[in-house]
Design a protein around this motif. Structure first.
Motif, PDB file in Angstrom:
ATOM      1  N   THR A   1       9.168  -3.141  -5.180  1.00 48.18           N
ATOM      2  CA  THR A   1       8.338  -2.408  -6.137  1.00 48.18           C
ATOM      3  C   THR A   1       6.929  -2.991  -6.255  1.00 48.18           C
ATOM      4  O   THR A   1       6.151  -2.524  -7.096  1.00 48.18           O
ATOM      5  N   ALA A   2       6.596  -3.977  -5.445  1.00 52.51           N
ATOM      6  CA  ALA A   2       5.278  -4.613  -5.544  1.00 52.51           C
ATOM      7  C   ALA A   2       4.204  -3.655  -5.037  1.00 52.51           C
ATOM      8  O   ALA A   2       4.179  -3.303  -3.857  1.00 52.51           O
ATOM      9  N   ASN A   3       3.327  -3.206  -5.920  1.00 54.65           N
ATOM     10  CA  ASN A   3       2.201  -2.386  -5.486  1.00 54.65           C
ATOM     11  C   ASN A   3       1.028  -3.293  -5.144  1.00 54.65           C
ATOM     12  O   ASN A   3       1.121  -4.530  -5.203  1.00 54.65           O
ATOM     13  N   LEU A   4      -0.082  -2.688  -4.788  1.00 56.81           N
ATOM     14  CA  LEU A   4      -1.220  -3.482  -4.305  1.00 56.81           C
ATOM     15  C   LEU A   4      -1.802  -4.400  -5.376  1.00 56.81           C
ATOM     16  O   LEU A   4      -2.086  -5.568  -5.088  1.00 56.81           O
TER      17      LEU A   4
ATOM     18  N   VAL B   1      -3.246   3.875  -9.676  1.00 60.75           N
ATOM     19  CA  VAL B   1      -3.432   3.018  -8.499  1.00 60.75           C
ATOM     20  C   VAL B   1      -3.638   1.570  -8.925  1.00 60.75           C
ATOM     21  O   VAL B   1      -3.173   0.635  -8.262  1.00 60.75           O
ATOM     22  N   GLN B   2      -4.315   1.374 -10.046  1.00 57.42           N
ATOM     23  CA  GLN B   2      -4.623   0.027 -10.517  1.00 57.42           C
ATOM     24  C   GLN B   2      -3.577  -0.526 -11.486  1.00 57.42           C
ATOM     25  O   GLN B   2      -3.782  -1.600 -12.051  1.00 57.42           O
TER      26      GLN B   2
ATOM     27  N   LEU C   1       3.221   5.892  -2.906  1.00 57.95           N
ATOM     28  CA  LEU C   1       4.416   6.599  -3.373  1.00 57.95           C
ATOM     29  C   LEU C   1       4.508   6.602  -4.896  1.00 57.95           C
ATOM     30  O   LEU C   1       4.795   7.640  -5.521  1.00 57.95           O
ATOM     31  N   LEU C   2       4.241   5.457  -5.506  1.00 59.41           N
ATOM     32  CA  LEU C   2       4.294   5.352  -6.967  1.00 59.41           C
ATOM     33  C   LEU C   2       3.250   6.256  -7.617  1.00 59.41           C
ATOM     34  O   LEU C   2       3.536   6.990  -8.569  1.00 59.41           O
ATOM     35  N   THR C   3       2.027   6.222  -7.091  1.00 61.28           N
ATOM     36  CA  THR C   3       0.951   7.015  -7.679  1.00 61.28           C
ATOM     37  C   THR C   3       1.219   8.502  -7.535  1.00 61.28           C
ATOM     38  O   THR C   3       1.068   9.272  -8.496  1.00 61.28           O
ATOM     39  N   ALA C   4       1.626   8.931  -6.336  1.00 61.51           N
ATOM     40  CA  ALA C   4       1.864  10.359  -6.108  1.00 61.51           C
ATOM     41  C   ALA C   4       2.989  10.883  -6.997  1.00 61.51           C
ATOM     42  O   ALA C   4       2.865  11.956  -7.616  1.00 61.51           O
ATOM     43  N   THR C   5       4.085  10.128  -7.088  1.00 64.33           N
ATOM     44  CA  THR C   5       5.218  10.585  -7.900  1.00 64.33           C
ATOM     45  C   THR C   5       4.845  10.687  -9.368  1.00 64.33           C
ATOM     46  O   THR C   5       5.124  11.697 -10.037  1.00 64.33           O
TER      47      THR C   5
ATOM     48  N   ILE D   1       0.843  -1.203   0.000  1.00 57.59           N
ATOM     49  CA  ILE D   1       0.000   0.000   0.000  1.00 57.59           C
ATOM     50  C   ILE D   1       0.874   1.246   0.000  1.00 57.59           C
ATOM     51  O   ILE D   1       0.620   2.210  -0.739  1.00 57.59           O
ATOM     52  N   LEU D   2       1.934   1.248   0.826  1.00 61.25           N
ATOM     53  CA  LEU D   2       2.852   2.386   0.855  1.00 61.25           C
ATOM     54  C   LEU D   2       3.532   2.572  -0.502  1.00 61.25           C
ATOM     55  O   LEU D   2       3.668   3.705  -0.991  1.00 61.25           O
ATOM     56  N   THR D   3       3.949   1.473  -1.121  1.00 56.79           N
ATOM     57  CA  THR D   3       4.559   1.561  -2.451  1.00 56.79           C
ATOM     58  C   THR D   3       3.567   2.103  -3.472  1.00 56.79           C
ATOM     59  O   THR D   3       3.927   2.917  -4.342  1.00 56.79           O
ATOM     60  N   THR D   4       2.316   1.677  -3.379  1.00 51.63           N
ATOM     61  CA  THR D   4       1.287   2.160  -4.302  1.00 51.63           C
ATOM     62  C   THR D   4       1.074   3.657  -4.156  1.00 51.63           C
ATOM     63  O   THR D   4       0.980   4.389  -5.153  1.00 51.63           O
TER      64      THR D   4
END
Length: 321
Positions: free
Chosen positions: A268-271, A252-253, A102-106, A97-100
């Motif tokens: 790097t594993a997102n949700l 996010v998806q 961070l990835l989405t915001a960036t 969830i944290l990776t997701t």
């Protein structure tokens, strides 16, 4: 002596209430039939949409209440909200969830900034603008997996990739991009893919600016920066919000870039990828379904704000016209 003839009394005008009631009584079935005739061609599409989208979600929601492992199908049992508590307390899922986030915001922030700069460029008239616009839109038209494969092999490869080739020509270091900076590698590929989307939205906003106000500001002595800060940027606020929210919903998806570039390794594993691992590798159908339901709920929350922005944007354009 002639017999008097009896005449029927003359009828006066009907009261307005009676006449309106009769029109409503006779017109209601006709209007209702017209409404059904208008909606009837849309019914197959609506039924197809419900079957394709809502029934699978209902099945996922039902499965999320069961302890269901594919290796032990005979031990399937109802556990209620236990899967949701497990998802909330699992450390790996919390990290995803944290990776997701961070990835989405960036990706969203960088894509919006680059999209705004490119939109400002394309809003000016210059020779070859149509060709430049087509070339800038091209990354968004690619299939996501093809885009990730392009970055993985043509750009990131440490032996024959374009990035290391340029660095070798300049005499600089030649890193292994995916191994040394995995999350940044995923973010760069997504920024390249989603910047054209932001550019199109913001370019539409720029081309809908009231030009008379800009000309009046120039006559009053306002410079380019003042016009951008006090006129263009407030006008683009709704478009910036729309691009940010829609981009957040899609990123996010995102699954393709993480799966293709890193296979979820190197933190790097997102949700979505974690749900994939839980479902297809661990075969924990109940846990994967519970995590998927949480993702859908989070996406619905974001989509609600996006729809409000879209509706307010349309209302603003209609009132202006």
């Amino acid at each position: 002596m002639s017999n008097p003839t009896t005449t029927a009394p003359a009828r006066g005008p009907r009261p307005p209430a009676v006449a309106g009631a009769e029109r409503r009584t006779t017109g209601a079935p006709r209007n209702r039939a017209r409404e059904w005739a208008t909606r009837a061609p849309l019914m197959p599409a609506l039924i197809f949409l419900i079957v394709v989208t809502q029934l699978p979600f209902v099945a996922t929601l039902v499965i999320s209440f069961f302890d269901w492992n594919a290796f032990r199908p005979e031990r399937r049992e109802f556990v209620g909200l236990e899967n949701f508590r497990t998802v909330a307390s699992d450390e790996g899922l919390r990290e995803s969830i944290l990776t997701t986030v961070l990835l989405t915001a960036t990706v969203v922030v960088v894509s919006v900034v680059l999209g705004l700069l490119l939109a400002l460029l394309l809003d000016r008239k210059f020779r070859g603008r149509g060709l430049v616009r087509t070339m800038l839109i091209a990354p968004f038209l690619l299939v996501p997996v093809a885009s990730a494969l392009l970055w993985k092999h043509a750009l990131y490869n440490p032996e024959y990739g374009l990035f290391n080739g340029v660095l070798h020509w300049l005499g600089g270091p030649q890193p292994d991009w995916i191994s040394d900076m995995p999350l940044l590698a995923v973010e760069m590929s997504l920024v390249w893919q989603w910047t054209p989307f932001m550019m199109l939205i913001l370019l539409a906003g720029l081309q809908s600016r009231p030009l008379d106000m800009i000309e009046a500001a120039r006559l009053d002595g306002a410079g380019n920066w003042q016009i951008f800060r006090y006129l263009t940027l407030p006008h683009l606020r709704r478009y910036l919000e729309l691009g940010t929210l829609l981009g957040s919903i899609y990123i996010v998806q995102n699954f393709d870039a993480v799966f293709t570039l890193t296979r979820g390794g190197l933190d790097t594993a997102n949700l979505p990828y974690t749900i994939y691992e839980t479902f297809y590798n661990a075969h924990e159908y109940g846990l994967a379904s519970a995590a998927g339901v949480l993702v859908v709920i989070g996406t619905i929350v974001i989509a609600t704000f996006a729809l409000r922005v879209v509706s307010s944007l349309f209302r603003e354009e209609v009132s202006r016209g």
